[in-house]
Write an enzyme that holds these catalytic residues in place. Structure first.
Site, PDB file in Angstrom:
ATOM      1  CB  SER A 114     123.331  25.173 100.742  1.00  0.00           C
ATOM      2  OG  SER A 114     124.114  26.308 100.541  1.00  0.00           O
TER       3      SER A 114
HETATM    4  N1  SAH Z   1     124.961  28.156  95.163  1.00  0.00           N
HETATM    5  C1  SAH Z   1     126.155  27.358  95.166  1.00  0.00           C
HETATM    6  C2  SAH Z   1     126.791  27.385  96.532  1.00  0.00           C
HETATM    7  C3  SAH Z   1     128.236  27.658  96.453  1.00  0.00           C
HETATM    8  S1  SAH Z   1     129.035  27.988  97.980  1.00  0.00           S
HETATM    9  C4  SAH Z   1     125.876  25.956  94.661  1.00  0.00           C
HETATM   10  O1  SAH Z   1     124.723  25.619  94.374  1.00  0.00           O
HETATM   11  O2  SAH Z   1     126.828  25.202  94.520  1.00  0.00           O
HETATM   12  C5  SAH Z   1     129.234  29.711  97.900  1.00  0.00           C
HETATM   13  C6  SAH Z   1     130.086  30.247  96.809  1.00  0.00           C
HETATM   14  O3  SAH Z   1     130.179  31.653  96.984  1.00  0.00           O
HETATM   15  C7  SAH Z   1     131.518  29.733  96.775  1.00  0.00           C
HETATM   16  O4  SAH Z   1     131.748  29.116  95.550  1.00  0.00           O
HETATM   17  C8  SAH Z   1     132.358  30.998  96.931  1.00  0.00           C
HETATM   18  O5  SAH Z   1     133.556  30.985  96.156  1.00  0.00           O
HETATM   19  C9  SAH Z   1     131.407  32.058  96.439  1.00  0.00           C
HETATM   20  N2  SAH Z   1     131.702  33.438  96.848  1.00  0.00           N
HETATM   21  C10 SAH Z   1     132.136  33.895  98.048  1.00  0.00           C
HETATM   22  N3  SAH Z   1     132.294  35.231  97.995  1.00  0.00           N
HETATM   23  C11 SAH Z   1     131.952  35.630  96.728  1.00  0.00           C
HETATM   24  C12 SAH Z   1     131.907  36.859  96.033  1.00  0.00           C
HETATM   25  N4  SAH Z   1     132.267  38.017  96.619  1.00  0.00           N
HETATM   26  N5  SAH Z   1     131.499  36.873  94.744  1.00  0.00           N
HETATM   27  C13 SAH Z   1     131.141  35.730  94.111  1.00  0.00           C
HETATM   28  N6  SAH Z   1     131.165  34.535  94.706  1.00  0.00           N
HETATM   29  C14 SAH Z   1     131.568  34.467  96.010  1.00  0.00           C
END
Ligand code: SAH
Length: 273
Positions: A114
Site C-alpha cells: 500500500s
Molecule cells: N501489508 C502488506 C500488504 C500486502 S497486500 C505489505 O506491507 O506488503 C495484501 C496481502 O493480503 C496479499 O499478499 C494477499 O495475498 C494477502 N491476503 C489476501 N487474502 C488473505 C487471507 N485470507 N489471508 C492472508 N492473507 C491474505
C-alpha cells in the site's frame, strides 16, 4: 517540482539478484541536491541488502515522513516507525527508485504494497483505538496483521506493538517476507502461512487486527479473536460496490463499526496457495 534524488546506478549484488544480474532501468529521477555522493562511494561499506539507495535513503525517508505529516498523519510513533523502516528493502530492485514516493507498488503474485499514506493512516487508527491500552513505552499489545505481503507493514507494526502475528495465504509472498525481514531479526514478529479470514486463534485475544486485503464484511473470527477494548482496521466492500476503510471497536457494550474514506486494496481471499 524536482523529485527526491539519489544515484541512478544500482549495485550489481543487490538482493534478489542471483548469478545473472537483471538489467534494470535507471530510475528517472533528477538530481536535485549537490550533497549526494556517487553511489559507488556511498555504498561501498554497506551490506548488499542496502538495495541500491545507500546512505541517501534516510534523507528520502525523512522527506516521506514530512509529507505524511503535512498530509495529516499526526501520531509521532507512527511517523517515527515510517522514518525508521527502510521501505526500499521490501520492493523489487527495479522499483527501488519509487520506494519513498507515496504510491502503491507491485510485490509479485498480483499483490501490492500500500501507499505509505494509507499504511500510516491505518496504523494511526489502530493506535487511536487503544485508549489507555498502550504500555509505558507507548506500544500496543499483541496485534494480528492479515496479509503479510512483502512484510513492510509487519516491520512497522513490530516497532509499535509488543507482539505481532502476521498471516499470509500465498506461500510465495510468505517466503519473500521471511527473506525481507531476516536482516531485521525481530523476535516478537511471527510470520504465518495460512488463511487470515480465520484469524489466528492461538495468538488471541488481540489488542488490534489490521488487514491489508478487503472482503465483503469483517470476518466473525476477527471479531471473536479481538480483545474487549481492541480495534480492527480493515478495508471492506461498501453497498455501492467500492471499498472503504472500516474501524470496528469491541467494548463491554458490544461492537461498533465506523465506515471511513474510500480505499483500494486487493481482495481478501480464502484458502492457502
Ligand atoms: N501489508 C502488506 C500488504 C500486502 S497486500 C505489505 O506491507 O506488503 C495484501 C496481502 O493480503 C496479499 O499478499 C494477499 O495475498 C494477502 N491476503 C489476501 N487474502 C488473505 C487471507 N485470507 N489471508 C492472508 N492473507 C491474505
Amino acid at each position: 517540482m524536482s523529485r527526491p534524488s539519489f544515484p541512478a546506478k544500482l549495485p550489481a549484488q543487490a538482493k534478489g539478484q542471483s548469478s545473472a544480474p537483471k538489467k534494470v532501468a535507471a530510475p528517472a529521477i533528477k538530481q536535485g541536491s549537490a550533497a549526494l555522493k556517487p553511489l559507488k562511494k556511498a555504498t561501498s561499506s554497506l551490506p548488499a541488502a542496502s538495495h541500491g539507495l545507500g546512505l541517501d535513503s534516510q534523507a528520502m525517508r525523512r522527506r516521506m515522513v514530512d509529507k505524511l505529516a503535512a498530509q495529516g498523519i499526526s501520531d509521532s510513533a507512527v511517523l517515527q516507525a515510517l522514518g525508521h523502516i527502510e521501505r526500499h528493502r521490501f520492493v523489487d530492485t527495479a522499483l527501488v527508485g519509487q520506494a519513498y514516493e507515496d504510491t502503491s507498488l507491485p510485490i509479485g503474485l498480483g499483490q501490492t504494497i500500500s501507499k505509505p499514506n494509507v499504511v500510516a493512516r491505518m496504523m494511526e487508527l489502530l493506535r487511536q483505538g487503544q485508549g489507555k491500552g498502550l504500555d509505558s513505552r507507548g506500544r500496543m499489545g499483541r496485534v494480528l496483521e492479515i496479509g503479510t505481503g512483502c512484510g513492510y507493514q509487519a516491520a512497522l507494526l513490530a516497532q509499535l506493538c509488543t507482539e505481532v502475528y502476521s498471516i499470509e495465504r500465498l506461500r510465495g509472498l510468505h517466503d519473500k517476507a521471511r527473506e525481507n525481514l531476516r536482516p531485521f531479526a525481530i523476535a516478537h514478529l511471527h510470520l504465518l502461512l495460512g488463511d487470515g479470514m480465520l484469524g489466528y486463534a492461538k495468538g488471541a485475544p488481540y489488542a488490534g487486527i489490521i488487514a491489508a486485503a478487503g472482503g465483503e464484511a469483517i470476518p466473525q473470527a476477527w471479531v471473536d479473536q479481538l480483545a474487549v477494548g481492541g480495534r480492527i482496521v480493515a478495508p471492506m466492500a461498501t453497498a455501492s460496490g467500492s471499498q472503504a476503510l472500516v474501524v470496528l471497536d469491541k467494548t463491554q457494550q458490544g461492537v461498533t463499526q465506523t465506515v471511513l474514506e474510500p480505499v483500494h486494496f486487493v481482495p481478501l481471499k480464502s484458502g492457502v496457495m
